[in-house]
Design an enzyme around this catalytic site. Sequence first.
Site, mmCIF file in Angstrom:
data_model
loop_
_atom_site.group_PDB
_atom_site.id
_atom_site.type_symbol
_atom_site.label_atom_id
_atom_site.label_comp_id
_atom_site.label_asym_id
_atom_site.label_seq_id
_atom_site.Cartn_x
_atom_site.Cartn_y
_atom_site.Cartn_z
ATOM 1 N N CYS A 17 0.816 -1.214 0.000
ATOM 2 C CA CYS A 17 0.000 0.000 0.000
ATOM 3 C C CYS A 17 0.849 1.263 0.000
ATOM 4 O O CYS A 17 0.506 2.254 -0.671
ATOM 5 C CB CYS A 17 -0.943 -0.017 1.193
ATOM 6 S SG CYS A 17 -0.121 -0.209 2.799
ATOM 7 N N HIS A 59 -1.621 0.735 7.042
ATOM 8 C CA HIS A 59 -2.099 0.997 5.691
ATOM 9 C C HIS A 59 -1.747 2.429 5.293
ATOM 10 O O HIS A 59 -1.453 3.271 6.145
ATOM 11 C CB HIS A 59 -3.616 0.793 5.625
ATOM 12 C CG HIS A 59 -4.161 0.710 4.233
ATOM 13 N ND1 HIS A 59 -3.582 -0.041 3.231
ATOM 14 C CD2 HIS A 59 -5.265 1.295 3.661
ATOM 15 C CE1 HIS A 59 -4.291 0.078 2.131
ATOM 16 N NE2 HIS A 59 -5.312 0.891 2.363
ATOM 17 N N ASP A 74 -8.085 5.519 -2.195
ATOM 18 C CA ASP A 74 -7.208 4.405 -1.831
ATOM 19 C C ASP A 74 -6.933 3.611 -3.106
ATOM 20 O O ASP A 74 -7.735 2.776 -3.529
ATOM 21 C CB ASP A 74 -7.885 3.511 -0.785
ATOM 22 C CG ASP A 74 -6.959 2.418 -0.266
ATOM 23 O OD1 ASP A 74 -6.012 2.060 -0.973
ATOM 24 O OD2 ASP A 74 -7.223 1.907 0.839
#
Length: 452
Positions: A17, A59, A74
């Site tokens: 991520c 994250h 995202d």
Amino acid sequence: MRSSDPEEILRSGKGVCAGYSSLFQDMCSRAGITCISVNGYGKGAGYQVGQKIPDESNHAWNMVFLEGRWHLLDSTWGAGNTSENSSKFTFMYNEFYFLTHPALFIGNHYPDKKEHQLLQPTVSRKQFEQFPFWKGSFYNCGLLAFHPETGIIYSENGKVSVIVESQQDLQYIFDVNGNKHGVMKLVKCGMELDVYLQRTGDHELSIYAMQPGSSNKYTWVLGYKIICTAVDATMRIPKCLNNPVGPSWITEEAGLVEPSYPEPVIHTVDGRCTLSFKTIKDLNFLCSLDSDEIKITSNMERRHVFLTQTHDKVEMKVQLPSQGTYVLKIYIRPEGSKSSYDYLCNYLIICTNPSVKWPVFPMTYDQWGRNFELVHPLEGVLPKNTNIPFKLRIPDVTKVCFKGNTFIPLTFSNRGYWEGTCSTTGHEKLIVMIQYNNTNSWQYLLEYTVSK
């Protein structure tokens, strides 16, 4: 550890991520778009409803400044998803995670800095921990809201209730630790679910949704944690029950409206009930009774339900063989069709009266048709050595008679009924037969058994 350097991510085509976030930020910078990376906690693979959120981040995502304000996105979750053990990533574009409304984004993204929520007032860590578990699939399926709004539900005597609202009619399934101990009712643009837990302790409730008629599989949309401290031993969901239960938009689309029992569960004190629907399509019906508690033989499953149908109404009389929990299943097929009957819906019928013991109805043959009415006798087993009065409405026939050891005709009364009396003495069976005009053949209609 994989690199988060944008050039390395772009060259290798692989990254976690932080790599996605840094690459997206770099691309925005080259395009002249203000973008920053955001660190925080994401409810991803392995997350359990109600668990405490650690202080350290797991994250990363982004904020971009467009048209005078900040937006959230995202790119990692928007690109696909990982399996539960995070061992495999599946590429599947998900537009939900690009420029998501902050009130929806906060459902599974908690930034280290509260100002990155883009919310006023902001959501506390405790509030975030207490949310139910959902992802973009919830909104991608057209769902709008849910109740309860907390992820941990405490049961009341082993029961919890969940409501889901949607933009349109959807199909749903659910499981509680892999079991189906519940009654789900489809309502207009949503569903209502009552879960009846079979043991105390912690349970996981998962809810799935699918577009009607879709070739796709059900999609997981919502998860809860249920804490149960007591169980209602009197409420057991039969394995033969199919969810959803009761009438719904599915039965309406099939042509059944205005149900006499709009709720999926029927409680009967005397072991009897009569269900009816108005019919707006030409349909044939078949009904059966099932139970996990007693053995329902092939002779019993259809003979504890008696169907009467007119041109715009179907009525189903039910007489239970004993106390217990039963499932009434309803099947349909188009009028004139020779195909098999298709399952439509079912009801849960509950009777706690130990004195209930109703006999079967008479057996009906294929000729038992629309606009036929049996007034009496409704008992399929007749007492021996007794004179039994009969009364039936059977339109458009020339003759009606009994067949036992002899033929005994019924008389057509001025009230429009075929009536007569038959002695059961010396008979093992009595069959009601009909004859139409201009034919010499008799057709079987009803069959009674005489007790020994």
